[in-house]
Scaffold this motif. Sequence first.
Motif, mmCIF file in Angstrom:
data_model
loop_
_atom_site.group_PDB
_atom_site.id
_atom_site.type_symbol
_atom_site.label_atom_id
_atom_site.label_comp_id
_atom_site.label_asym_id
_atom_site.label_seq_id
_atom_site.Cartn_x
_atom_site.Cartn_y
_atom_site.Cartn_z
ATOM 1 N N SER A 1 49.685 68.880 72.093
ATOM 2 C CA SER A 1 48.522 68.278 72.762
ATOM 3 C C SER A 1 47.356 68.154 71.799
ATOM 4 C CB SER A 1 48.089 69.142 73.949
ATOM 5 O OG SER A 1 49.113 69.244 74.915
ATOM 6 N N LEU A 2 46.515 67.180 72.084
ATOM 7 C CA LEU A 2 45.243 66.992 71.388
ATOM 8 C C LEU A 2 44.231 66.481 72.389
ATOM 9 C CD1 LEU A 2 46.166 65.208 68.010
ATOM 10 C CD2 LEU A 2 45.241 67.516 68.263
ATOM 11 N N ARG A 3 42.963 66.764 72.104
ATOM 12 C CA ARG A 3 41.876 66.216 72.930
ATOM 13 C C ARG A 3 40.917 65.474 72.033
ATOM 14 N NH1 ARG A 3 36.790 68.887 76.013
ATOM 15 N NH2 ARG A 3 36.799 67.601 77.899
ATOM 16 N N LEU A 4 40.779 64.181 72.263
ATOM 17 C CA LEU A 4 39.853 63.361 71.518
ATOM 18 C C LEU A 4 38.515 63.321 72.236
ATOM 19 C CD1 LEU A 4 42.102 60.312 70.561
ATOM 20 C CD2 LEU A 4 41.857 62.519 69.404
ATOM 21 N N SER A 5 37.437 63.250 71.443
ATOM 22 C CA SER A 5 36.095 63.147 71.997
ATOM 23 C C SER A 5 35.365 62.000 71.322
ATOM 24 C CB SER A 5 35.313 64.441 71.759
ATOM 25 O OG SER A 5 35.931 65.544 72.376
ATOM 26 N N CYS A 6 34.469 61.396 72.079
ATOM 27 C CA CYS A 6 33.621 60.318 71.555
ATOM 28 C C CYS A 6 32.251 60.473 72.187
ATOM 29 C CB CYS A 6 34.226 58.962 71.888
ATOM 30 S SG CYS A 6 33.186 57.546 71.472
ATOM 31 N N GLU B 1 22.306 63.140 81.904
ATOM 32 C CA GLU B 1 21.330 63.070 82.985
ATOM 33 C C GLU B 1 20.219 62.080 82.666
ATOM 34 O OE1 GLU B 1 21.839 67.653 84.676
ATOM 35 O OE2 GLU B 1 19.931 66.940 83.878
ATOM 36 N N ASN B 2 19.878 61.935 81.377
ATOM 37 C CA ASN B 2 18.811 60.994 81.024
ATOM 38 C C ASN B 2 19.343 59.594 80.794
ATOM 39 O OD1 ASN B 2 20.024 61.101 78.562
ATOM 40 N ND2 ASN B 2 18.360 62.130 77.504
ATOM 41 N N ASN B 3 20.636 59.383 81.072
ATOM 42 C CA ASN B 3 21.233 58.045 81.105
ATOM 43 C C ASN B 3 21.248 57.337 79.757
ATOM 44 O OD1 ASN B 3 22.571 56.400 82.977
ATOM 45 N ND2 ASN B 3 20.860 54.971 83.056
ATOM 46 N N SER B 4 21.240 58.089 78.641
ATOM 47 C CA SER B 4 21.230 57.422 77.346
ATOM 48 C C SER B 4 22.341 57.890 76.423
ATOM 49 C CB SER B 4 19.882 57.643 76.658
ATOM 50 O OG SER B 4 19.708 59.014 76.398
ATOM 51 N N GLU B 5 23.308 58.641 76.940
ATOM 52 C CA GLU B 5 24.413 59.116 76.127
ATOM 53 C C GLU B 5 25.644 59.255 77.003
ATOM 54 O OE1 GLU B 5 24.138 62.304 72.860
ATOM 55 O OE2 GLU B 5 25.068 63.369 74.548
ATOM 56 N N ILE B 6 26.772 58.860 76.437
ATOM 57 C CA ILE B 6 28.049 58.982 77.141
ATOM 58 C C ILE B 6 28.984 59.828 76.286
ATOM 59 C CG2 ILE B 6 30.038 57.757 78.083
ATOM 60 C CD1 ILE B 6 28.188 55.256 78.214
ATOM 61 N N LYS B 7 29.611 60.809 76.915
ATOM 62 C CA LYS B 7 30.666 61.572 76.256
ATOM 63 C C LYS B 7 31.995 61.162 76.879
ATOM 64 C CE LYS B 7 27.683 65.488 75.164
ATOM 65 N NZ LYS B 7 27.412 66.931 75.365
ATOM 66 N N LEU B 8 32.892 60.696 76.047
ATOM 67 C CA LEU B 8 34.184 60.203 76.492
ATOM 68 C C LEU B 8 35.274 61.096 75.918
ATOM 69 C CD1 LEU B 8 35.690 57.797 77.911
ATOM 70 C CD2 LEU B 8 35.839 56.775 75.631
ATOM 71 N N TYR B 9 36.295 61.368 76.721
ATOM 72 C CA TYR B 9 37.373 62.254 76.305
ATOM 73 C C TYR B 9 38.732 61.616 76.580
ATOM 74 C CZ TYR B 9 33.492 65.544 76.688
ATOM 75 O OH TYR B 9 32.265 66.166 76.567
#
Length: 125
Positions: free
Chosen positions: A15-20, A74-82
């Motif tokens: 397994s691996l977990r990618l983050s962006c 919460e401040n609507n200016s960053e997205i973390k994608l996994y």
Amino acid sequence: QFVESGGGLVQSGGSLRLSCVASGLSSSTYVMSWYRQAPGQERELVAAISGTGDATRYADSVQGRFTISRDNSENNSEIKLYLQMNSLKPEDTAAYYCAARDGVWATRVSEYDYWGQGTQVTVSS
């Protein structure tokens, strides 16, 4: 700005977990996706998630093994994608890219507005 991480070398079945981390985007309006591209092949859609995170889509080849998720700031200016990748196979070997599109679902590479630099995943048999 997109910053991807989590790629590496893993044995088949592992397994691996990618983050962006995507900075500077208005979180809830962007569809986020993971694409991958193997040498000599076209870039293909692996998984996508809606702006609010309540809908997902997967390529048939990864259905049931991969899980896409997101965390909108919460401040609507960053997205973390996994992308959680389980039961990896040698054919999953590729460079993986996160991508963002302002609007509705899309599958074509040309329809995405922003791209990460890619992270390499290599699965040994």
